[in-house]
Design a protein around this motif. Structure first.
Motif, short mmCIF file in Angstrom:
data_model
loop_
_atom_site.label_atom_id
_atom_site.label_comp_id
_atom_site.label_asym_id
_atom_site.label_seq_id
_atom_site.Cartn_x
_atom_site.Cartn_y
_atom_site.Cartn_z
N VAL A 1 0.85 -1.20 0.00
CA VAL A 1 0.00 0.00 0.00
C VAL A 1 0.88 1.25 0.00
N LEU A 2 0.51 2.24 -0.81
CA LEU A 2 1.19 3.55 -0.77
C LEU A 2 0.28 4.54 -0.07
N VAL A 3 0.81 5.15 1.00
CA VAL A 3 0.06 6.15 1.78
C VAL A 3 0.77 7.49 1.65
N HIS A 4 0.14 8.43 0.95
CA HIS A 4 0.70 9.78 0.86
C HIS A 4 0.42 10.53 2.17
N VAL B 1 3.91 -1.20 3.80
CA VAL B 1 3.41 0.17 3.69
C VAL B 1 4.52 1.10 3.21
N PHE B 2 4.29 1.76 2.07
CA PHE B 2 5.17 2.82 1.59
C PHE B 2 4.51 4.14 2.02
N GLY B 3 5.28 5.00 2.68
CA GLY B 3 4.69 6.26 3.16
C GLY B 3 5.53 7.45 2.77
N THR B 4 4.91 8.49 2.21
CA THR B 4 5.64 9.71 1.87
C THR B 4 5.48 10.74 2.99
N ALA B 5 6.58 11.39 3.31
CA ALA B 5 6.60 12.45 4.34
C ALA B 5 7.96 13.13 4.27
N SER B 6 8.06 14.34 4.82
CA SER B 6 9.35 15.02 4.85
C SER B 6 10.29 14.25 5.78
N GLY C 1 4.67 2.13 11.88
CA GLY C 1 4.32 0.99 11.01
C GLY C 1 4.64 1.15 9.55
N VAL C 2 5.13 2.32 9.12
CA VAL C 2 5.52 2.48 7.71
C VAL C 2 6.78 1.66 7.44
N THR C 3 6.72 0.80 6.42
CA THR C 3 7.85 -0.08 6.10
C THR C 3 8.95 0.68 5.36
N HIS C 4 8.54 1.49 4.37
CA HIS C 4 9.50 2.25 3.56
C HIS C 4 9.07 3.71 3.55
N ALA C 5 9.81 4.56 4.25
CA ALA C 5 9.52 6.00 4.29
C ALA C 5 10.24 6.70 3.13
N ILE C 6 9.54 7.58 2.43
CA ILE C 6 10.11 8.26 1.26
C ILE C 6 9.97 9.77 1.44
N ASP C 7 11.08 10.48 1.26
CA ASP C 7 11.06 11.94 1.35
C ASP C 7 10.64 12.50 -0.01
N TYR C 8 9.38 12.90 -0.11
CA TYR C 8 8.84 13.36 -1.39
C TYR C 8 9.44 14.70 -1.83
N ARG C 9 10.09 15.41 -0.89
CA ARG C 9 10.65 16.73 -1.23
C ARG C 9 11.98 16.62 -1.97
#
Length: 470
Positions: free
Chosen positions: A206-209, A231-236, A247-255
């Protein structure tokens, strides 16, 4: 939800009271007398009788409410005092509000970008928690003193609110008013998207923005109730530690990174479920990221929100990039696209109640728990909205109806002064950096000039030697 009538009900209550107020009977004039002291004595005797008359509670009742006075910046939401006790219709309850939830839809409503809020002046607010103070006729499952959370289309950012009893849910033992106000919108939205539309199952992705926001945290917690969900999650970047612990498995810095590329590195085939609150070009990206049999659930257009006031360029850009697809492409791609808007489910309270009962069961089992970012007084609603709009929150932003202490009120102007001073200091620092940068550039230019001067001297020396040889 169907709280559309709430402000009107309150106003009608006042009007009715004014219309039904009994006319005063003309006072009989006392017989004329030449004795002034006797007249004074009669007046004095009448005074106590006048003062003993009680003004009906409905007319002395006042409460504070936040009112959107027009579309625009944070200053358009003003704290006002309303008079007159709201009247109850059959099936309704009066709730003394303790805490209110702030949602992204409220920010869009302030700019005139949310069509489920009536035109100003109007009290916003889709969720709150509090205590039942009165019940109308035909209400059998609620009583005075019940602690409840409320879900409504609008009208809940005030100290008292009249709502249908079916729009209230009993607060479980141990849940605070702040947590109760944080739960309805975010958790119902996340639950219905993941399970009703998404049919989330074990071993899916799942991708959670906006994974650090209210819906993002709710969705992550709900994903963790199913076995082996990635869980893929975007956040700064500053929020990655918190969302990873949640619980986010892969955190991604969308900035700083392209989230599509980051997802593809880990899951080349794509994802099973994508929750899209952004709209515009991001919806296109989301669709292309789906695996075969994948589901895209779009539930917002946050990309339209840029700055305090409506940004026509951002709105136009979002609409220009609006996602559309031919059904044949869906068939050939084996993908599905769903749209979710809780505000348009106000006539489906049975469906919403089913979701809420499941969520409350998960809360009692310790599997979900709202995360409160910060709590603000009604007087500070502008700061609360600013914090959320600038994406500085991790979790839910809450408004409390508890009046702000006088000491804090006195501190507010000082805080504003400090903010202004900070802005000036930041500007000075920026100017200093620019000046330092220019000085460094001059130094670099000077250093670059040094070799040239040396070369010139060498050439001049060679010329001198040539002249002497001649």
């Amino acid at each position: 939800m169907s709280g559309e009538d709430a402000p009107a009900q309150q106003q009608n209550a006042v009007d009715q009271k004014q219309e039904t107020k009994p006319a005063e009977e003309p006072k009989a004039e006392p017989p004329k007398t030449e004795s002034a002291p006797a007249a004074a004595t009669a007046d004095a005797a009448a005074t106590p009788a006048a003062t003993t008359e009680k003004v009906p509670e409905e007319e002395t009742f006042t409460y504070r409410a936040l009112v959107l006075t027009g579309y625009g910046g944070y200053d358009k939401v003003k704290l006002q005092v309303k008079k007159g006790k709201p009247a109850l219709k059959a099936g309704e309850v009066l709730v003394r509000v303790k805490a209110c939830g702030l949602n992204f839809a409220d920010l869009m409503a302030r700019q005139g970008l949310y069509d489920r809020l009536p035109s100003p002046p109007v009290t916003p607010g889709m969720e709150c928690s509090g205590v039942v103070e009165a019940v109308g006729e035909e209400v059998t499952d609620r009583k005075v003193g019940d602690k409840v959370m409320v879900l409504n289309r609008f009208g809940l950012w005030q100290e008292v609110a009249v709502v249908p009893a079916s729009h209230t849910f009993l607060i479980p033992e141990g849940m605070s008013f702040e947590e109760a106000a944080a739960l309805p919108v975010n958790y119902i939205t996340a639950y219905m998207m993941l399970f009703d539309f998404g049919n989330l199952r074990p071993n899916q992705s799942v991708l959670v923005h906006a994974a650090a926001g209210g819906v993002g945290i709710a969705a992550t917690q709900l994903c963790k109730t199913v076995k082996d969900v990635t869980v893929f999650g975007t956040a700064s970047a500053s929020k990655h530690e918190t969302i990873s612990e949640g619980g986010v498995t892969h955190a991604i810095d969308y900035r700083t990174k392209d989230y599509v590329e980051e997802v593809r590195k880990i899951s080349p085939k794509g994802l099973d479920i994508i929750l899209d609150p952004l709209g515009g070009s991001d919806t296109h990206k989301a669709y292309n990221l789906l695996k075969p049999m994948g589901k895209l659930i779009t539930y917002g257009a946050a990309n339209m929100l840029a700055g305090q006031k409506k940004n026509l360029l951002a709105v136009a850009k979002n609409w220009y990039h609006q996602f559309s697809i031919h059904t044949l492409s869906l068939i050939q791609g084996n993908k599905s696209v769903c749209g979710f808007h809780l505000g348009y489910l106000d006539g489906e309270m049975e469906l919403i109640s089913q979701a809420m009962n499941t969520i409350l069961g998960l809360y009692k089992d310790g599997k979900v728990k709202p995360r409160i970012d910060s709590t603000w007084h009604l007087e500070q609603v502008g700061d609360a909205m600013r914090k959320m709009q600038e994406r500085n929150n991790i979790g839910k932003v809450i408004l409390t109806t508890e009046p702000m202490p006088e000491e804090e009120k006195k501190e507010e102007p000082k805080k504003e002064d400090k903010k202004e001073d900070k802005k000036k200091d930041d500007k000075k620092k920026d100017d200093k950096k620019k000046d330092d940068g220019k000085k460094e550039e001059k130094k670099d230019d000077k250093k670059k000039e040094e070799p040239k001067k040396e070369e010139k001297k060498e050439e001049e020396k060679k010329e001198e030697v040539k002249k002497e040889e001649k």
